[in-house]
Design an enzyme around this catalytic site. Structure first.
Site, mmCIF file in Angstrom:
data_model
loop_
_atom_site.group_PDB
_atom_site.id
_atom_site.type_symbol
_atom_site.label_atom_id
_atom_site.label_comp_id
_atom_site.label_asym_id
_atom_site.label_seq_id
_atom_site.Cartn_x
_atom_site.Cartn_y
_atom_site.Cartn_z
ATOM 1 N N ASP A 93 12.363 32.797 -117.369
ATOM 2 C CA ASP A 93 12.585 32.862 -118.382
ATOM 3 C C ASP A 93 14.106 32.688 -118.908
ATOM 4 O O ASP A 93 14.057 31.681 -120.328
ATOM 5 C CB ASP A 93 12.171 34.522 -118.921
ATOM 6 N N HIS A 127 12.217 39.433 -125.899
ATOM 7 C CA HIS A 127 13.464 38.928 -126.571
ATOM 8 C C HIS A 127 14.550 38.999 -127.973
ATOM 9 O O HIS A 127 13.556 39.694 -127.985
ATOM 10 C CB HIS A 127 12.793 37.464 -126.576
ATOM 11 N N CYS A 178 11.034 30.163 -125.183
ATOM 12 C CA CYS A 178 9.882 29.895 -124.493
ATOM 13 C C CYS A 178 9.760 29.003 -124.785
ATOM 14 O O CYS A 178 10.106 28.315 -126.195
ATOM 15 C CB CYS A 178 8.854 31.118 -124.512
HETATM 16 P P1 HMG Z 1 -2.126 19.984 -118.199
HETATM 17 O O1 HMG Z 1 -1.290 19.876 -117.938
HETATM 18 O O2 HMG Z 1 -3.281 20.679 -118.715
HETATM 19 O O3 HMG Z 1 -1.963 19.591 -116.048
HETATM 20 O O4 HMG Z 1 -1.585 21.147 -117.483
HETATM 21 P P2 HMG Z 1 -2.790 19.387 -115.431
HETATM 22 O O5 HMG Z 1 -4.139 20.087 -113.778
HETATM 23 O O6 HMG Z 1 -3.450 18.298 -116.237
HETATM 24 O O7 HMG Z 1 -2.225 18.006 -114.517
HETATM 25 C C1 HMG Z 1 -1.087 17.787 -115.198
HETATM 26 C C2 HMG Z 1 0.591 17.598 -114.283
HETATM 27 O O8 HMG Z 1 1.308 17.794 -114.345
HETATM 28 C C3 HMG Z 1 -0.630 17.037 -112.740
HETATM 29 O O9 HMG Z 1 0.867 15.983 -112.612
HETATM 30 C C4 HMG Z 1 -0.850 17.534 -111.813
HETATM 31 O O10 HMG Z 1 -0.264 17.406 -110.205
HETATM 32 C C5 HMG Z 1 0.549 18.415 -112.365
HETATM 33 P P3 HMG Z 1 0.395 13.958 -112.210
HETATM 34 O O11 HMG Z 1 -0.508 13.651 -111.558
HETATM 35 O O12 HMG Z 1 -0.026 13.672 -113.164
HETATM 36 O O13 HMG Z 1 1.941 13.434 -112.380
HETATM 37 N N1 HMG Z 1 0.505 20.078 -112.295
HETATM 38 C C6 HMG Z 1 1.581 20.417 -111.855
HETATM 39 N N2 HMG Z 1 2.418 20.769 -111.281
HETATM 40 C C7 HMG Z 1 3.648 21.769 -110.476
HETATM 41 N N3 HMG Z 1 3.135 22.439 -110.663
HETATM 42 C C8 HMG Z 1 1.933 23.125 -110.962
HETATM 43 C C9 HMG Z 1 1.101 22.422 -111.778
HETATM 44 N N4 HMG Z 1 0.407 22.095 -111.987
HETATM 45 C C10 HMG Z 1 -0.107 20.700 -112.426
HETATM 46 N N5 HMG Z 1 1.565 24.405 -111.223
HETATM 47 C C11 HMG Z 1 -0.171 23.526 -116.744
HETATM 48 C C12 HMG Z 1 -1.586 22.835 -117.723
HETATM 49 C C13 HMG Z 1 -0.916 25.033 -117.332
HETATM 50 C C14 HMG Z 1 -0.524 23.164 -115.670
HETATM 51 C C15 HMG Z 1 1.567 23.291 -118.155
HETATM 52 O O14 HMG Z 1 0.681 23.086 -119.113
HETATM 53 C C16 HMG Z 1 1.957 24.251 -117.576
HETATM 54 O O15 HMG Z 1 2.868 23.734 -116.234
HETATM 55 N N6 HMG Z 1 2.472 25.826 -118.729
HETATM 56 C C17 HMG Z 1 3.189 26.529 -117.635
HETATM 57 C C18 HMG Z 1 4.250 26.270 -119.229
HETATM 58 C C19 HMG Z 1 5.135 27.874 -118.676
HETATM 59 O O16 HMG Z 1 6.150 27.121 -118.180
HETATM 60 N N7 HMG Z 1 5.930 28.237 -120.490
HETATM 61 C C20 HMG Z 1 6.671 29.043 -119.851
HETATM 62 C C21 HMG Z 1 6.067 30.351 -119.070
HETATM 63 S S1 HMG Z 1 5.884 31.889 -120.484
HETATM 64 C C22 HMG Z 1 7.165 32.207 -120.855
HETATM 65 O O17 HMG Z 1 7.631 32.271 -120.819
HETATM 66 C C23 HMG Z 1 6.532 33.755 -121.636
HETATM 67 C C24 HMG Z 1 7.230 34.953 -120.357
HETATM 68 O O18 HMG Z 1 8.613 35.093 -120.714
HETATM 69 C C25 HMG Z 1 6.082 36.552 -121.770
HETATM 70 C C26 HMG Z 1 6.855 36.981 -123.069
HETATM 71 O O19 HMG Z 1 8.154 36.489 -123.329
HETATM 72 O O20 HMG Z 1 6.067 36.759 -123.911
HETATM 73 C C27 HMG Z 1 6.123 34.929 -119.011
HETATM 74 MG MG MG Z 2 9.464 36.172 -121.936
#
Ligand code: HMG
Ligand code: MG
Length: 297
Positions: free
Chosen positions: A13, A204, A235
């Site tokens: 994070d 946060h 985030c």
């Molecule tokens: P999408 O674009 O719909 O995914 O994203 P997709 O399935 O269409 O794939 C698109 C591309 O990403 C493809 O590659 C996949 O292979 C690749 P391409 O063919 O274009 O070269 N891909 C991946 N690569 C590596 N690892 C993976 C993966 N999945 C797909 N796992 C998706 C949907 C969910 C993947 C995207 O939106 C995403 O990764 N989101 C994560 C965002 C994130 O990390 N946000 C921060 C974390 S949450 C947070 O901080 C809150 C928290 O701290 C708590 C709080 O504070 O409240 C936890």
């Molecule tokens: Mg967080």
């Protein structure tokens, strides 16, 4: 064993929101030094789409370069692809995440809320017998896109995550808009339905309310808190969200209450030093700043 569990989320994070790509060896030094400072639970990275979060695109390398067996190492996973990629490494704990808000699910993970639960279900089907699953519920105190969030949506999310098999649910104050009164209101309801020992708070510190919120949560019986070294963090899909509550602040608060932790504060400050220098920033944590001054770090 400390009565309070601290989950260090700095390497995930803390770094995910930084646009300047941090070299992998700095990240691995950071993690190793956090461990040496006494952190027992460290979320080391996330296997997410590199297009969504470029900073985490070296997740595989980071994990290859550290000995994950030395501490309780966890990793954040958004989908089936993520859990499959994580299999090259031995994680004690997998972290899944969803939100109270349809709009936030859409922005953060490009899916609807029901789809986000479907993804978690898929992740669960690939969990090893020796792995625990931690659930995050984001936007518990409000959503940057939808505004106020009803308590029913919070209870629904917590219920779902436990029902799916999470051993612990972290309530995310994603944009740092919580306050002690809001904490009290939410936790009073949470306690009517769930065991408080299974609830973690993830604050946060956008408005400097992190520690007050910890205090309010502690008084309600919460004993698990997430924080990040130096208060790094945010985030990428929650505009304006600042860093997590600083681990230094949390430790100082616990020390002042005579609650023992395993953490050496000086080593903790040193752990994030290289990262802050690389980013050209200073920690906003007053405790961090005091330790830097008094030890000339
Ligand atoms: P999408 O674009 O719909 O995914 O994203 P997709 O399935 O269409 O794939 C698109 C591309 O990403 C493809 O590659 C996949 O292979 C690749 P391409 O063919 O274009 O070269 N891909 C991946 N690569 C590596 N690892 C993976 C993966 N999945 C797909 N796992 C998706 C949907 C969910 C993947 C995207 O939106 C995403 O990764 N989101 C994560 C965002 C994130 O990390 N946000 C921060 C974390 S949450 C947070 O901080 C809150 C928290 O701290 C708590 C709080 O504070 O409240 C936890
Ligand atoms: Mg967080």
């Amino acid at each position: 064993m400390s009565i309070v569990k601290i989950v260090e989320v700095g390497p995930r994070d803390g770094l995910q929101n930084e646009s300047k790509i941090i070299p992998t060896d700095l990240k691995t030094n950071f993690i190793n030094n956090l461990y040496k400072a006494g952190l027992e639970n460290i979320e080391v990275t996330s296997f997410v789409s590199p297009k969504a979060v470029p900073q985490m695109s070296d997740a595989d390398k980071v994990c290859s370069n550290i000995d994950l067996s030395k501490f309780n190492a966890s990793v954040l996973i958004p989908n089936l692809k993520g859990i499959k990629l994580s299999k090259r490494h031995d994680f004690n704990e997998i972290c899944v995440f969803t939100t109270t808000s349809e709009a936030f699910a859409n922005k953060n993970t490009k899916c609807s809320l029901p789809e986000s639960y479907q993804r978690i279900k898929e992740i669960f089907s690939h969990i090893e017998n020796n792995q625990k699953v931690r659930g995050y519920l984001s936007t518990v105190f409000g959503c940057p896109y939808e505004g106020d969030i009803s308590i029913d949506k919070v209870l629904y999310g917590v219920e779902k995550l436990f029902a799916m098999g999470c051993y612990e649910v972290a309530l995310g104050d994603t944009t740092g808009i919580g306050s002690p009164d809001k904490v009290l209101k939410i936790l009073e309801k949470i306690k009517e339905h769930f065991e408080i020992s299974k609830i973690a708070m993830h604050f946060h510190d956008t408005h400097g309310m992190g520690l007050l919120n910890v205090h309010s949560s502690y008084e309600q019986g919460v004993r698990v808190f997430d924080s990040s070294a130096g208060g790094l963090g945010g985030c990428p899909y929650a505009k304006g969200a600042s860093g997590n509550l600083a681990t230094e602040d949390l430790c100082h608060y616990l020390n002042e209450r005579n609650i023992k932790t395993s953490i050496d504060l000086k080593k903790l400050v040193q752990a994030s030093k290289e990262i802050f220098e690389f980013l050209g920033k200073s920690s906003m944590s007053k405790v961090n700043q005091y330790i830097v001054r008094s030890h000339e770090l």
